[in-house]
Design a protein around this motif. Structure first.
Motif, PDB file in Angstrom:
ATOM      1  N   LEU A 312       0.858  -1.199   0.000  1.00  0.00           N
ATOM      2  CA  LEU A 312       0.000   0.000   0.000  1.00  0.00           C
ATOM      3  C   LEU A 312       0.887   1.241   0.000  1.00  0.00           C
ATOM      4  N   HIS A 313       1.459   1.545  -1.137  1.00  0.00           N
ATOM      5  CA  HIS A 313       2.467   2.601  -1.222  1.00  0.00           C
ATOM      6  C   HIS A 313       1.908   4.001  -1.073  1.00  0.00           C
ATOM      7  N   LYS A 314       0.569   4.147  -1.174  1.00  0.00           N
ATOM      8  CA  LYS A 314      -0.036   5.470  -0.987  1.00  0.00           C
ATOM      9  C   LYS A 314      -0.499   5.689   0.456  1.00  0.00           C
ATOM     10  N   LEU A 315      -0.333   4.680   1.284  1.00  0.00           N
ATOM     11  CA  LEU A 315      -0.853   4.733   2.646  1.00  0.00           C
ATOM     12  C   LEU A 315      -0.113   5.781   3.475  1.00  0.00           C
ATOM     13  N   THR A 316      -0.884   6.742   4.026  1.00  0.00           N
ATOM     14  CA  THR A 316      -0.295   7.763   4.905  1.00  0.00           C
ATOM     15  C   THR A 316      -0.621   7.501   6.372  1.00  0.00           C
ATOM     16  N   GLY A 317      -1.743   6.828   6.650  1.00  0.00           N
ATOM     17  CA  GLY A 317      -2.127   6.551   8.025  1.00  0.00           C
ATOM     18  C   GLY A 317      -2.577   5.123   8.186  1.00  0.00           C
ATOM     19  N   LEU A 318      -1.977   4.398   9.131  1.00  0.00           N
ATOM     20  CA  LEU A 318      -2.356   3.016   9.419  1.00  0.00           C
ATOM     21  C   LEU A 318      -2.516   2.870  10.926  1.00  0.00           C
ATOM     22  N   ASN A 319      -3.715   2.503  11.369  1.00  0.00           N
ATOM     23  CA  ASN A 319      -3.978   2.303  12.796  1.00  0.00           C
ATOM     24  C   ASN A 319      -4.624   0.946  12.994  1.00  0.00           C
ATOM     25  N   LEU A 320      -3.907   0.058  13.671  1.00  0.00           N
ATOM     26  CA  LEU A 320      -4.402  -1.290  13.971  1.00  0.00           C
ATOM     27  C   LEU A 320      -4.465  -1.514  15.474  1.00  0.00           C
ATOM     28  N   GLY A 321      -4.436  -0.428  16.252  1.00  0.00           N
ATOM     29  CA  GLY A 321      -4.355  -0.531  17.705  1.00  0.00           C
ATOM     30  C   GLY A 321      -5.584  -1.146  18.354  1.00  0.00           C
ATOM     31  N   LEU A 322      -5.403  -1.633  19.596  1.00  0.00           N
ATOM     32  CA  LEU A 322      -6.461  -2.228  20.406  1.00  0.00           C
ATOM     33  C   LEU A 322      -7.189  -3.345  19.681  1.00  0.00           C
ATOM     34  N   ASN A 323      -6.430  -4.320  19.244  1.00  0.00           N
ATOM     35  CA  ASN A 323      -6.955  -5.548  18.675  1.00  0.00           C
ATOM     36  C   ASN A 323      -6.210  -6.707  19.321  1.00  0.00           C
ATOM     37  N   HIS A 324      -6.194  -7.845  18.652  1.00  0.00           N
ATOM     38  CA  HIS A 324      -5.507  -9.018  19.188  1.00  0.00           C
ATOM     39  C   HIS A 324      -4.511  -9.563  18.161  1.00  0.00           C
ATOM     40  N   PHE A 325      -3.918  -8.684  17.373  1.00  0.00           N
ATOM     41  CA  PHE A 325      -2.935  -9.137  16.393  1.00  0.00           C
ATOM     42  C   PHE A 325      -1.725  -9.723  17.107  1.00  0.00           C
ATOM     43  N   SER A 326      -1.148 -10.732  16.495  1.00  0.00           N
ATOM     44  CA  SER A 326       0.006 -11.396  17.093  1.00  0.00           C
ATOM     45  C   SER A 326       1.067 -11.630  16.023  1.00  0.00           C
ATOM     46  N   GLY A 327       2.152 -12.243  16.457  1.00  0.00           N
ATOM     47  CA  GLY A 327       3.240 -12.499  15.530  1.00  0.00           C
ATOM     48  C   GLY A 327       4.115 -11.276  15.330  1.00  0.00           C
ATOM     49  N   GLU A 328       5.002 -11.369  14.359  1.00  0.00           N
ATOM     50  CA  GLU A 328       5.934 -10.282  14.090  1.00  0.00           C
ATOM     51  C   GLU A 328       5.348  -9.306  13.065  1.00  0.00           C
ATOM     52  N   MET A 329       5.819  -8.077  13.132  1.00  0.00           N
ATOM     53  CA  MET A 329       5.379  -7.056  12.203  1.00  0.00           C
ATOM     54  C   MET A 329       6.103  -7.256  10.858  1.00  0.00           C
TER      55      MET A 329
END
Length: 1013
Positions: A312-329
């Motif tokens: 997503l090369h046009k992405l300026t804002g990404l918010n994935l907070g307050l979830n249950h994501f796991s693993g490595e970024m």
């Protein structure tokens, strides 16, 4: 042909005359319609320029006409934010060519105006932020030409009708901030031309009326099935809306998974799904490569962050907070070329943070707090010089600070506390001029504080590290410092005079260090200091009297030092809630103001102290060797000498009595002439009785706007007198306005509202005289408030307030507020509901008190409104902060906080420095927490559990962000009265079944990466 030319000219001329005549007739008709509209709106002043003799109505700013050469027709009508309170008139569509209607930000009542169906050419309709109610009609597709429809901010409820899906020309559809509590129809997916779809923030916590099937729900599975039918999921066919560019479905009660087709919309640029109850994993295939903002925060999403997000090369804002994501970024996220705002806070992510973050894009916000990241912070976060916030607290990061942060002049907030960082802080960071928040506590950092410190920092938290050396004199340059927490370090030296020059300081924590020497003798600038903790150091000398003159100091801990000398009597005048002088070398008699059992643990391990009162854990002054007045040999005293002394004492006492009587009469004459009493019923006392008894010994409370006294009067017993002092001389207008509001409140007669007996005033003060409440305020029982005040009957809460009493108090307070809202005409809004304003009589009957009248004296420019009261932190409804609009629902919000306090035992400001109890309760709800886990442990009993859970849920309902989502006080009262048969779910106490609208920090539709604030 030549002969026929005049004929053609004549024909054209006739047609032109006919056209001009018809246009003139149309103009006159439309002019008359507009003047009729003005008359219908009762000739408001903002339309004073709409006159028959005025220039063409096409020149009026509220009107848009077509570009026809002669007398263009009206095509647009713009009456925005003009306080219209009438319904839209049926004759409006007599303007036959009307294509645009904008009536947003008014007070338009009633149901959706179906008379607009007659506006056959209507293309643009904006009725947002009004007071419409009911359902959107099922035949709304009769507005077939609509391209723009906004109904935001109304009270529309029920389902969104399927007929909206038949408005084929729609390009923009906005249905946000309403009360829709049904389903989102699949037919919306048929709007193939739709480019903008905003249906955010519509959910009700619970429907206002439960279906009969609701009471048959037995377990979580049943409720989830019920809930999904009630609210619904994102339509599967949303992937067919190929023209969609902006989609906002945030803050709804959406459940289920994210449809695969959503990330296949190639035109999609903005996607907001935050604050829902979505679950499952994010689809792996992502073809929405035009996304610029993606916010999926505050859901129940799980699994790994898709690798495809790195495309997503046009992405300026990404918010994935307050979830249950796991693993490595994914490493590719660090290489996104346009990313500005990045947030993954409060997840279960692990591994190292991609090291290339900041190197490829002008990063502004970087937020990874509360995960399990290891390794070092990326070295190039501020590579482009735009970074202003880093929040990486509560991880397992180690190593030294990136040296590049020392050159990051744009940095405003740095929060990396609760990690394992080590080494020194980059010197440039200490010199930063824009930094306002620096939280590096609970690490392994070393070094000394430099002489030059960041001037604009307001919050400096460096506790639980290994900093050493002295506090430099340069700290005096930190003129905006509010909180300084340096506990548990290796600092030494003295408490310098420069530290006392910080006028904004409210909290100073220097405990558990190695400071020595004596304290400064003056603290002139510490006018705002509330908390001072210098315990567990090596400080010596006498405790300065000047500490007792700090006006708002309420927490003082000087324990475990080497202080000597006497306890200054001035300290007893402080509004103390926490006080500790234990383990020092203090001597002498404890001041009488501290001879109260609430200070039983305040003077431990001071062998030289004594008191006339037993129970303070110090020696009694009249016992043992402490009694120096008795002769060890028991020598006798001459009887003649005793008689002589008695005669002298009698004469002296007689003369003193004459002097006191003379002074009292003189003072009484002065009081009678300078104070004015305004009575609201028959009284058994005069103003002089009250004023003469307002002594320090009778003080029972202090607040931000005055002092409360307990005064004995004839027949009644006691009254409570609140003295309100203004900052200036009261002029007559101000005093009259104050008395007018007081008189309104004095007319209230309800068993759950404190009775106001009279008002006494002079040039610069007001005295409000109320009935006295033996058990004082609710907050003192809930939170064990300890203050340096005289002990009176019931003033010291020795017993725990059990649940039956708490429920009884909640019902009583609700009855008082319900009376004010629903039985008074006009309704009375309290504006400052909180536990300290709920008073308790000897039988623990609750009475609402203190209507915030004192604030009128501080804001004379707001005398004609009820907006002068701002409220107290933790109790303030969010819409009042954002809009300053005031109605009954701000009281409902505040009362909801009181219910949360009653059930959890926590204070309204519970949380960190940016949050409150209401937000904390919502966070517990969001993660699916168990109600039982957060109930007050002091009163949890199995027989009360269902009722406590029900009242907690009610408190959460009352603190919903949308005012319309909150029940009325009448509904609240009914729910409390039904608490014996609660609307809970038997043995199931899972909070996650109730979705709560949290406090919004930012109403702008942009990437929301400030959720941890």
């Amino acid at each position: 042909m030549t002969n026929s030319t005049p004929f053609y000219f004549l024909l054209v001329f006739i047609l032109f005359l006919g056209y001009a005549n018809s246009q003139s007739e149309l103009y006159d008709q439309e002019h008359a319609i507009l003047l009729k509209l003005k008359e219908y709106l009762q000739n408001p002043s903002f339309l004073s320029h709409w006159t028959p003799s005025n220039s063409s109505h096409c020149s009026w700013p509220e009107i848009q006409c077509s570009s026809t050469p002669i007398n263009g027709s009206v095509i647009g009508l713009y009456l925005i934010n003009t306080n219209i309170t009438q319904e839209i008139p049926s004759f409006l569509c007599d303007l036959k060519n009307l294509t645009t209607i904008e009536f947003q930000w008014n007070y338009l009542p009633g149901e959706f105006p179906t008379s607009l169906y007659n506006c056959s050419k209507l293309e643009y309709l904006d009725l947002s932020n009004n007071y419409f109610v009911g359902k959107i009609p099922d035949d709304i597709d009769r507005l077939a030409n609509l391209q723009f429809l906004s109904l935001n901010g109304n009270n529309f409820s029920g389902d969104i009708p399927a007929s909206i899906g038949r408005l084929k020309e729609l390009r923009t559809l906005q249905l946000s901030y309403c009360l829709f509590n049904g389903t989102y129809p699949d037919e919306i997916g048929n709007l193939s031309n739709l480019e903008v779809l905003y249906i955010y923030q519509n959910r009700l916590l619970l429907p206002s009326k439960f279906p009969s099937s609701f009471i048959q729900l037995k377990n979580m599975k049943d409720f989830q099935m019920f809930e999904s039918n009630l609210i619904g999921e994102i339509p599967e066919n949303i992937g067919e809306m190929v023209a969609l560019e902006q989609l906002d479905l945030s803050v709804n009660n959406l459940t289920g998974q994210i449809p695969n087709g959503l990330f296949m919309l190639t035109n999609l640029s903005i996607l907001y799904l935050f604050k829902n109850n979505l679950s499952g994993e994010i689809p792996e295939v992502v073809e929405a490569l035009n996304l610029t903002i993606l916010d999926l925060s505050e859901n129940n999403l799980s699994g790994k962050i898709p690798e495809a997000f790195g495309n997503l090369h046009k992405l300026t804002g990404l918010n994935l907070g307050l979830n249950h994501f796991s693993g490595e970024m994914p490493e590719s996220l660090g290489r996104l070329p346009s990313i500005i705002d990045f947030g993954v806070i409060f997840n279960n992510l692990s591994g190292t943070v991609p090291p290339e973050f900041g190197l490829h894009s002008p990063l502004r916000r970087f937020e990874i707090a509360s995960n399990s990241f290891t390794g070092r912070l990326p070295q190039n976060l501020c590579y482009y010089g735009n970074l202003f916030r880093i929040t990486a607290y509560n991880n397992k990061l180690d190593g030294e600070f990136p040296e590049s942060l020392g050159n990051c002049s744009t940095l405003i907030e740095l929060r990396v506390n609760q990690n394992e960082l080590s080494g020194n802080i980059p010197s440039g960071l200490w010199a930063s001029q824009n930094l306002s928040t620096l939280m590096i506590n609970e690490n392994k950092l070393t070094g000394e504080l430099p002489e030059t410190l960041p001037r604009n920092v307001s919050l400096l938290a460096i506790s639980y590290n290994q900093f050493s050396g002295s506090i430099p004199a340069g700290i005096s340059s930190m003129i905006n410092l509010v909180v300084f927490n340096a506990s548990k370090n290796l600092f030494n030296g003295s408490i310098s005079q420069e530290l006392t020059s910080l006028s904004q300081l409210t909290n100073l924590l220097l405990d558990r260090n190695q400071f020595s020497g004596s304290l400064p003798s003056e603290f002139i600038s510490w006018k705002s200091l509330k908390e001072l903790n210098l315990s567990q150091n090596q400080l010596s000398g006498e405790i300065p009297d000047a500490l007792g003159r700090l006006p708002v100091l309420s927490q003082l801990d000087l324990s475990e030092n080497q202080f000597s000398g006497q306890v200054p009597s001035e300290l007893s005048h402080l509004p103390i809630t926490n006080f500790n002088l234990s383990s020092n070398h203090l001597t002498g008699r404890i001041p009488s103001g501290f001879e109260n059992l609430i200070y039983a643990n305040s003077f431990l391990n001071n062998s030289g102290l004594c008191s006339d009162m037993a129970g303070l854990n110090v020696t009694l002054c009249n016992s043992g060797s402490g009694s120096q007045q008795q002769s060890s040999k028991g020598s006798s005293v001459s009887l003649a000498l005793i008689i002589g002394l008695a005669v002298v004492a009698f004469i002296a006492a007689f003369l003193l009595l004459l002097f006191i009587i003379r002074v009292y009469r003189r003072r009484k004459q002065q009081l009678d002439t300078s104070w004015k009493l305004t009575s609201f019923q028959r009284l058994s006392f005069t103003e002089s009785n009250i004023v003469s008894s307002m002594t320090d010994q009778n003080i029972i409370g202090r607040g931000g706007h005055g002092t409360v006294y307990r005064v004995a009067v004839a027949l009644i017993g006691y009254v409570a007198v609140k003295k309100i002092c203004s900052n200036r001389k009261l002029d007559q207008k101000l005093e009259n306005a104050f008395l007018a509001e007081v008189e309104i409140l004095s007319s209230i007669r309800h068993t759950n509202i404190v009775k106001l007996l009279c008002c006494i005033s002079n040039g610069d003060s007001m005295l409000l005289v109320y009935e006295y409440m033996d058990n004082r305020s609710l907050d003192r029982w809930l939170h064990k408030k300890r203050v340096s005040l005289p002990v009176v009957s019931g003033s010291v809460p020795n017993d725990v307030l059990d649940w039956p009493k708490r429920l009884h108090i909640a019902i009583g307070a609700a009855q008082g507020l319900s009376y004010m809202h629903h039985d008074c005409s006009p309704p009375i809004i309290h504006r400052d509901v909180k536990t300290s304003n709920v008073l308790l009589d000897s039988m623990f009957n609750a009475k609402v008190a203190d209507f915030g009248l004192a604030r009128i004296l501080d804001k004379p420019g707001e005398l004609d409104t009820m907006s002068a009261v701002v409220g107290s932190f933790g109790y303030i409804a969010p819409e009042y902060i954002q809009t300053t609009r005031i109605n009954e629902k701000i009281d409902v919000y505040s009362f909801g906080v009181v219910l949360l306090e009653l059930t959890t035992g926590k204070e309204a400001n519970y949380g960190d420095e940016h949050s409150s109890l209401a937000e904390w309760a919502w966070r517990h709800v969001q993660v699916g927490g168990d109600v039982e886990d957060i109930l007050d442990k002091e009163i949890k009993e199995a027989c009360y559990m269902d009722a406590m859970c029900s009242v907690f849920k009610l408190g959460v309902m009352c603190t919903a962000t949308l005012p319309a989502s909150r029940p009325s006080m009448k509904d609240v009262l009914q729910r409390l009265l039904r608490c014996g048969d609660p609307f809970g779910f038997g043995d199931n106490k899972k909070v996650g079944i109730f979705e709560v609208v949290p406090l919004l920090k930012n109403s702008k539709r942009e990437s929301r990466l400030d959720i941890d604030d």
